[in-house]
Design a protein around this motif. Structure first.
Motif, mmCIF file in Angstrom:
data_model
loop_
_atom_site.group_PDB
_atom_site.id
_atom_site.type_symbol
_atom_site.label_atom_id
_atom_site.label_comp_id
_atom_site.label_asym_id
_atom_site.label_seq_id
_atom_site.Cartn_x
_atom_site.Cartn_y
_atom_site.Cartn_z
ATOM 1 N N HIS A 83 0.942 -1.175 0.006
ATOM 2 C CA HIS A 83 -0.064 0.055 -0.056
ATOM 3 C C HIS A 83 0.996 1.330 -0.072
ATOM 4 C CE1 HIS A 83 -3.003 3.143 0.867
ATOM 5 N NE2 HIS A 83 -2.506 3.334 1.910
ATOM 6 N N SER A 87 0.867 4.196 -2.855
ATOM 7 C CA SER A 87 0.624 5.736 -2.591
ATOM 8 C C SER A 87 2.045 6.517 -2.922
ATOM 9 C CB SER A 87 0.663 5.694 -1.006
ATOM 10 O OG SER A 87 -0.689 5.064 -0.639
ATOM 11 N N ASP A 122 -12.325 8.200 -0.329
ATOM 12 C CA ASP A 122 -11.686 6.677 -0.713
ATOM 13 C C ASP A 122 -12.015 5.732 0.483
ATOM 14 O OD1 ASP A 122 -9.932 4.700 -1.844
ATOM 15 O OD2 ASP A 122 -8.265 6.141 -1.834
ATOM 16 N N TRP A 123 -11.877 4.500 0.295
ATOM 17 C CA TRP A 123 -12.037 3.335 1.013
ATOM 18 C C TRP A 123 -10.810 2.717 1.576
ATOM 19 C CZ3 TRP A 123 -12.928 3.563 -4.456
ATOM 20 C CH2 TRP A 123 -12.075 2.717 -4.932
ATOM 21 N N GLU A 124 -10.976 2.265 2.952
ATOM 22 C CA GLU A 124 -9.743 1.478 3.376
ATOM 23 C C GLU A 124 -10.101 0.406 4.341
ATOM 24 O OE1 GLU A 124 -6.255 3.493 4.891
ATOM 25 O OE2 GLU A 124 -6.902 5.268 3.582
ATOM 26 N N ASN A 154 -13.658 0.533 8.510
ATOM 27 C CA ASN A 154 -13.493 1.290 7.182
ATOM 28 C C ASN A 154 -12.549 2.664 7.512
ATOM 29 O OD1 ASN A 154 -13.538 2.092 4.512
ATOM 30 N ND2 ASN A 154 -15.654 1.907 4.222
ATOM 31 N N ARG A 159 -9.108 12.261 0.188
ATOM 32 C CA ARG A 159 -7.600 12.316 -0.039
ATOM 33 C C ARG A 159 -7.192 13.843 -0.219
ATOM 34 N NH1 ARG A 159 -5.865 7.639 2.069
ATOM 35 N NH2 ARG A 159 -6.700 5.927 0.856
ATOM 36 N N CYS A 201 -12.320 -5.555 0.066
ATOM 37 C CA CYS A 201 -13.144 -4.700 0.027
ATOM 38 C C CYS A 201 -13.700 -4.470 -1.327
ATOM 39 C CB CYS A 201 -12.462 -3.402 0.354
ATOM 40 S SG CYS A 201 -13.604 -1.694 0.057
ATOM 41 N N GLN A 209 -9.829 -4.373 -2.889
ATOM 42 C CA GLN A 209 -8.878 -4.848 -2.058
ATOM 43 C C GLN A 209 -9.096 -6.306 -1.643
ATOM 44 O OE1 GLN A 209 -9.646 -1.370 0.951
ATOM 45 N NE2 GLN A 209 -7.375 -1.615 1.012
ATOM 46 N N THR A 243 -4.053 -0.454 5.986
ATOM 47 C CA THR A 243 -4.890 -1.108 4.875
ATOM 48 C C THR A 243 -3.967 -1.753 3.866
ATOM 49 O OG1 THR A 243 -6.780 -0.379 3.591
ATOM 50 C CG2 THR A 243 -5.027 0.928 3.371
ATOM 51 N N VAL A 247 -6.611 0.700 -2.881
ATOM 52 C CA VAL A 247 -7.458 1.922 -2.326
ATOM 53 C C VAL A 247 -7.659 2.817 -3.706
ATOM 54 C CG1 VAL A 247 -6.895 1.907 0.021
ATOM 55 C CG2 VAL A 247 -5.604 3.284 -1.699
ATOM 56 N N TYR A 256 -12.481 7.300 -7.265
ATOM 57 C CA TYR A 256 -13.087 7.798 -6.051
ATOM 58 C C TYR A 256 -14.785 7.348 -5.842
ATOM 59 C CZ TYR A 256 -8.389 9.805 -5.329
ATOM 60 O OH TYR A 256 -6.880 9.842 -5.357
#
Length: 281
Positions: A83, A87, A122-124, A154, A159, A201, A209, A243, A247, A256
């Motif tokens: 991750h 990023s 965003d999700w995590e 979650n 961001r 996810c 994910q 996470t 993502v 997003y």
């Protein structure tokens, strides 16, 4: 045990998931899933309760966050090497800590509220660790004894608020309903190894994910010990442990959330969440 909280937001009642699949109300036994109830002694007393004699809760009843009285919602950033790579950041030489406002905490199926002006929500999916026993300067060897149990979290993130609006990450992590927690607190005796849990996810049914806590850089015991070197951990405190990759930020191009979409996430043995995305009025 699978402990939970049920009812309207702000007036949740304690409960548990019975082995027969029904939710049972614990209001006559304990005031909340919080405080001393989370200690080893408190959990032992709950184990002595016969669930079959407890009132059955309507299965359509809303589930709240699985723990009450949370003073600190602590989050660990970049705790999965893959991750960090997606990023565009290096694996940190020690855990990166940021805080999520406790007002962001909500139930596992409560909606993701996309804030006004947001274009990068965003999700995590994350493993949440729930502290059961107060401690400071905890050794790594003793760390898990301070854990009441585990849950799905979650760590919803905006961001642009997080990284483009000056300051630290708090603004992008603390919006209302950016901290779904539950459906249950699974007590630590039922989780053989918190470092060997699969997690997923999905957005609109598409898997985003697909990871495992095996790839965490800093494990649960280390994190509990590490954080306790700086401040006292209290019952009900939550540590969201990072996470895995997948993502929206890491996609090319980034992707997003928008109002009307549906996010589903879960962790092996800890249950599943489902959230509709809605725009803030």
């Amino acid at each position: 045990m699978k402990l939970l909280r049920h009812g309207d937001r702000g007036s949740e009642k304690p409960g548990l998931m019975h082995t027969d699949g029904t939710i049972r109300d614990l209001s006559g036994v304990v005031p909340d899933i919080a405080g001393d109830v989370l200690s080893d002694e408190g959990l032992s007393r709950l184990r002595d309760v016969d669930p079959s004699g407890l009132p059955v809760v309507d299965p359509s009843t809303r589930l709240g966050a699985c723990v009450g009285g949370t003073g600190k919602f602590m989050c660990i950033g970049l705790n999965y090497a893959d991750h960090a790579a997606e990023s565009g950041m290096k694996v940190p030489s020690e855990p990166v800590l940021f805080m999520k406002a406790s007002s962001a905490i909500c139930g596992p199926n409560d909606p993701i509220i996309i804030p006004r002006g947001s274009e990068k929500t965003d999700w995590e999916v994350e493993l949440a660790v729930i502290i059961g026993t107060k401690g400071k300067y905890i050794s790594e060897a003793d760390a898990l004894r301070h854990v009441a149990g585990y849950a799905v979290a979650n760590d919803v993130s905006e961001r642009s608020f997080q990284a483009e609006r000056q300051g630290q990450w708090t603004k992008g992590k603390s919006c209302d309903n950016f901290g779904q927690l539950g459906p249950w607190l699974v007590t630590r005796d039922e989780v053989a190894d918190p470092q060997d849990l699969t997690m997923y996810c999905r957005v609109n049914g598409q898997t985003m994910q697909d990871g495992s806590t095996r790839t965490m850089v800093y494990g649960v015991a280390y994190l509990v010990s590490y954080l306790s070197q700086f401040f006292t951990l209290h019952p009900g405190d939550v540590i969201s442990t990072g996470t895995p990759p997948g993502v929206g930020l890491g996609m090319k191009p980034p992707r997003y959330l928008k109002a009307g979409e549906v996010v589903e996430l879960g962790i092996q043995g800890l249950g599943d969440q489902r959230q509709a995305c809605v725009a803030d009025d």
